[in-house]
Motif scaffolding. Structure first.
Motif, PDB file in Angstrom:
ATOM      1  N   CYS A  59     -15.492 107.718  22.369  1.00  0.00           N
ATOM      2  CA  CYS A  59     -14.890 107.586  23.699  1.00  0.00           C
ATOM      3  C   CYS A  59     -13.630 106.731  23.683  1.00  0.00           C
ATOM      4  O   CYS A  59     -12.900 106.702  24.678  1.00  0.00           O
ATOM      5  N   THR A  60     -13.358 106.046  22.601  1.00  0.00           N
ATOM      6  CA  THR A  60     -12.113 105.283  22.487  1.00  0.00           C
ATOM      7  C   THR A  60     -11.312 105.692  21.255  1.00  0.00           C
ATOM      8  O   THR A  60     -10.329 105.042  20.914  1.00  0.00           O
ATOM      9  N   LEU A  61     -11.706 106.774  20.637  1.00  0.00           N
ATOM     10  CA  LEU A  61     -11.015 107.309  19.456  1.00  0.00           C
ATOM     11  C   LEU A  61     -10.140 108.469  19.913  1.00  0.00           C
ATOM     12  O   LEU A  61     -10.618 109.364  20.620  1.00  0.00           O
ATOM     13  N   LEU A  62      -8.909 108.459  19.554  1.00  0.00           N
ATOM     14  CA  LEU A  62      -8.004 109.531  19.950  1.00  0.00           C
ATOM     15  C   LEU A  62      -8.227 110.766  19.083  1.00  0.00           C
ATOM     16  O   LEU A  62      -8.521 110.654  17.889  1.00  0.00           O
ATOM     17  N   ALA A  63      -8.040 111.928  19.688  1.00  0.00           N
ATOM     18  CA  ALA A  63      -8.171 113.177  18.938  1.00  0.00           C
ATOM     19  C   ALA A  63      -7.183 113.201  17.767  1.00  0.00           C
ATOM     20  O   ALA A  63      -7.520 113.689  16.686  1.00  0.00           O
ATOM     21  N   VAL A  64      -5.989 112.650  17.958  1.00  0.00           N
ATOM     22  CA  VAL A  64      -5.000 112.646  16.873  1.00  0.00           C
ATOM     23  C   VAL A  64      -5.460 111.773  15.700  1.00  0.00           C
ATOM     24  O   VAL A  64      -5.059 112.009  14.560  1.00  0.00           O
ATOM     25  N   GLN A  65      -6.320 110.789  15.964  1.00  0.00           N
ATOM     26  CA  GLN A  65      -6.857 109.967  14.878  1.00  0.00           C
ATOM     27  C   GLN A  65      -7.860 110.746  14.037  1.00  0.00           C
ATOM     28  O   GLN A  65      -8.142 110.360  12.907  1.00  0.00           O
ATOM     29  N   ALA A  66      -8.392 111.813  14.588  1.00  0.00           N
ATOM     30  CA  ALA A  66      -9.354 112.651  13.869  1.00  0.00           C
ATOM     31  C   ALA A  66      -8.683 113.864  13.227  1.00  0.00           C
ATOM     32  O   ALA A  66      -9.357 114.688  12.609  1.00  0.00           O
ATOM     33  N   ASP A  67      -7.373 113.973  13.354  1.00  0.00           N
ATOM     34  CA  ASP A  67      -6.641 115.107  12.786  1.00  0.00           C
ATOM     35  C   ASP A  67      -6.909 115.218  11.286  1.00  0.00           C
ATOM     36  O   ASP A  67      -6.841 114.231  10.552  1.00  0.00           O
ATOM     37  N   GLY A  68      -7.273 116.417  10.860  1.00  0.00           N
ATOM     38  CA  GLY A  68      -7.530 116.668   9.449  1.00  0.00           C
ATOM     39  C   GLY A  68      -8.891 116.204   8.964  1.00  0.00           C
ATOM     40  O   GLY A  68      -9.184 116.254   7.776  1.00  0.00           O
ATOM     41  N   ARG A  69      -9.728 115.759   9.892  1.00  0.00           N
ATOM     42  CA  ARG A  69     -11.023 115.195   9.502  1.00  0.00           C
ATOM     43  C   ARG A  69     -12.169 116.094   9.955  1.00  0.00           C
ATOM     44  O   ARG A  69     -11.971 117.058  10.676  1.00  0.00           O
ATOM     45  N   GLU A  70     -13.358 115.737   9.524  1.00  0.00           N
ATOM     46  CA  GLU A  70     -14.550 116.521   9.815  1.00  0.00           C
ATOM     47  C   GLU A  70     -15.426 115.805  10.836  1.00  0.00           C
ATOM     48  O   GLU A  70     -15.776 114.639  10.653  1.00  0.00           O
ATOM     49  N   VAL A  71     -15.782 116.520  11.906  1.00  0.00           N
ATOM     50  CA  VAL A  71     -16.591 115.971  12.985  1.00  0.00           C
ATOM     51  C   VAL A  71     -17.887 116.764  13.077  1.00  0.00           C
ATOM     52  O   VAL A  71     -17.877 117.994  13.018  1.00  0.00           O
ATOM     53  N   THR A  72     -18.988 116.054  13.223  1.00  0.00           N
ATOM     54  CA  THR A  72     -20.269 116.702  13.503  1.00  0.00           C
ATOM     55  C   THR A  72     -20.789 116.147  14.808  1.00  0.00           C
ATOM     56  O   THR A  72     -20.857 114.931  14.993  1.00  0.00           O
ATOM     57  N   THR A  73     -21.151 117.048  15.707  1.00  0.00           N
ATOM     58  CA  THR A  73     -21.718 116.663  16.994  1.00  0.00           C
ATOM     59  C   THR A  73     -23.205 116.993  16.979  1.00  0.00           C
ATOM     60  O   THR A  73     -23.712 117.615  16.043  1.00  0.00           O
ATOM     61  N   ILE A  74     -23.897 116.627  18.033  1.00  0.00           N
ATOM     62  CA  ILE A  74     -25.326 116.920  18.147  1.00  0.00           C
ATOM     63  C   ILE A  74     -25.582 118.416  18.013  1.00  0.00           C
ATOM     64  O   ILE A  74     -26.590 118.826  17.449  1.00  0.00           O
ATOM     65  N   GLU A  75     -24.643 119.241  18.486  1.00  0.00           N
ATOM     66  CA  GLU A  75     -24.804 120.690  18.395  1.00  0.00           C
ATOM     67  C   GLU A  75     -24.738 121.191  16.955  1.00  0.00           C
ATOM     68  O   GLU A  75     -25.259 122.263  16.655  1.00  0.00           O
ATOM     69  N   GLY A  76     -24.109 120.435  16.084  1.00  0.00           N
ATOM     70  CA  GLY A  76     -23.921 120.876  14.708  1.00  0.00           C
ATOM     71  C   GLY A  76     -24.885 120.275  13.703  1.00  0.00           C
ATOM     72  O   GLY A  76     -24.753 120.497  12.500  1.00  0.00           O
ATOM     73  N   LEU A  77     -25.866 119.522  14.167  1.00  0.00           N
ATOM     74  CA  LEU A  77     -26.774 118.840  13.241  1.00  0.00           C
ATOM     75  C   LEU A  77     -27.525 119.781  12.322  1.00  0.00           C
ATOM     76  O   LEU A  77     -27.772 119.460  11.174  1.00  0.00           O
ATOM     77  N   THR A  78     -27.933 120.930  12.821  1.00  0.00           N
ATOM     78  CA  THR A  78     -28.732 121.835  11.991  1.00  0.00           C
ATOM     79  C   THR A  78     -27.871 122.741  11.130  1.00  0.00           C
ATOM     80  O   THR A  78     -28.404 123.534  10.370  1.00  0.00           O
ATOM     81  N   GLY A  79     -26.569 122.637  11.235  1.00  0.00           N
ATOM     82  CA  GLY A  79     -25.682 123.457  10.423  1.00  0.00           C
ATOM     83  C   GLY A  79     -25.647 124.888  10.909  1.00  0.00           C
ATOM     84  O   GLY A  79     -24.698 125.297  11.546  1.00  0.00           O
ATOM     85  N   ASP A  80     -26.716 125.630  10.657  1.00  0.00           N
ATOM     86  CA  ASP A  80     -26.748 127.037  11.051  1.00  0.00           C
ATOM     87  C   ASP A  80     -27.179 127.216  12.501  1.00  0.00           C
ATOM     88  O   ASP A  80     -27.194 128.331  13.016  1.00  0.00           O
TER      89      ASP A  80
END
Length: 157
Positions: A59-80
Motif C-alpha cells: 500500500c506504500t510501494l509504487l508500481a514503478v518500484q516493482a517494474d521488472g519484478r515478480e509479484v505473487t498475490t493471494i490469487e496466485g498462491l496455488t500457481g495453477d
C-alpha cells in the motif's frame, strides 16, 4: 510511465501514473481484488503480497518500484489456480478467519514465515512472524492454530 510486472506468472505491461501504488495497480489495473487496502500506511498488513519471493506491504510501494519484478498475490498462491494452498485450507479448517479482511495478508505473510522456518513453528514464532499483520476481529488464536496446522500438514505429507 510504462511498467512491466510478472504477476502470478503472467507478464503485464501498462502505462501508469508515477504515483500509482502497487496495491492500486493490482486491484484496479489487473482486477486482483484479494489484496486489500486497510490503512494506506503499512500498519495493518491487509495488502501483503510477495515481491520477488519476499512478503511486502504494497500500500506504500509504487508500481514503478516493482517494474521488472515478480509479484505473487493471494490469487496466485496455488500457481495453477487449482485447489487451495495448504495455508488457505488450514485457515478454513481451523476457523482462522472471521470477517476475512485480513486473511489474504495474513496468509501471504505466513507463507513466507513457513518457507523460512524448518519444522512447525512455536506459537511465539508464529506470532512474531505475523507481527505487523492486524486482525480487527481478534481471531489471533485460530490464525496461529491455522499456521501451525499448515506447517504440520506440510511436514507430514
Amino acid at each position: 510511465m510504462k511498467v512491466t510486472l510478472t504477476v502470478n506468472g503472467s507478464t503485464h505491461t501498462r502505462d501508469v501514473e508515477p504515483r500509482t501504488l502497487l496495491v492500486d495497480f493490482l486491484r484496479d489495473e489487473l482486477g486482483l481484488t484479494g489484496t486489500n487496502v486497510g490503512c494506506d500506511t503499512t500498519q495493518c498488513g491487509a495488502c501483503t503480497v510477495h515481491l520477488d519471493g519476499r512478503a511486502v506491504k504494497c500500500c506504500t510501494l509504487l508500481a514503478v518500484q516493482a517494474d521488472g519484478r515478480e509479484v505473487t498475490t493471494i490469487e496466485g498462491l496455488t500457481g495453477d489456480g487449482d485447489g487451495l494452498h495448504p495455508l488457505q485450507a488450514a485457515f478454513r479448517d481451523e476457523h482462522g478467519l472471521q470477517c476475512g479482511y485480513c486473511t489474504p495478508g495474513m496468509i501471504m505473510a505466513a507463507v513466507e514465515l513457513l518457507e523460512r522456518h524448518d519444522g512447525v513453528p512455536s506459537e511465539r514464532e508464529v506470532r512474531h512472524g505475523l507481527d505487523g499483520n492486524l486482525c480487527r476481529c481478534t481471531g489471533y488464536e485460530n490464525i496461529v492454530d491455522a499456521v501451525r496446522a499448515a506447517a504440520a500438514e506440510t511436514q507430514s505429507g
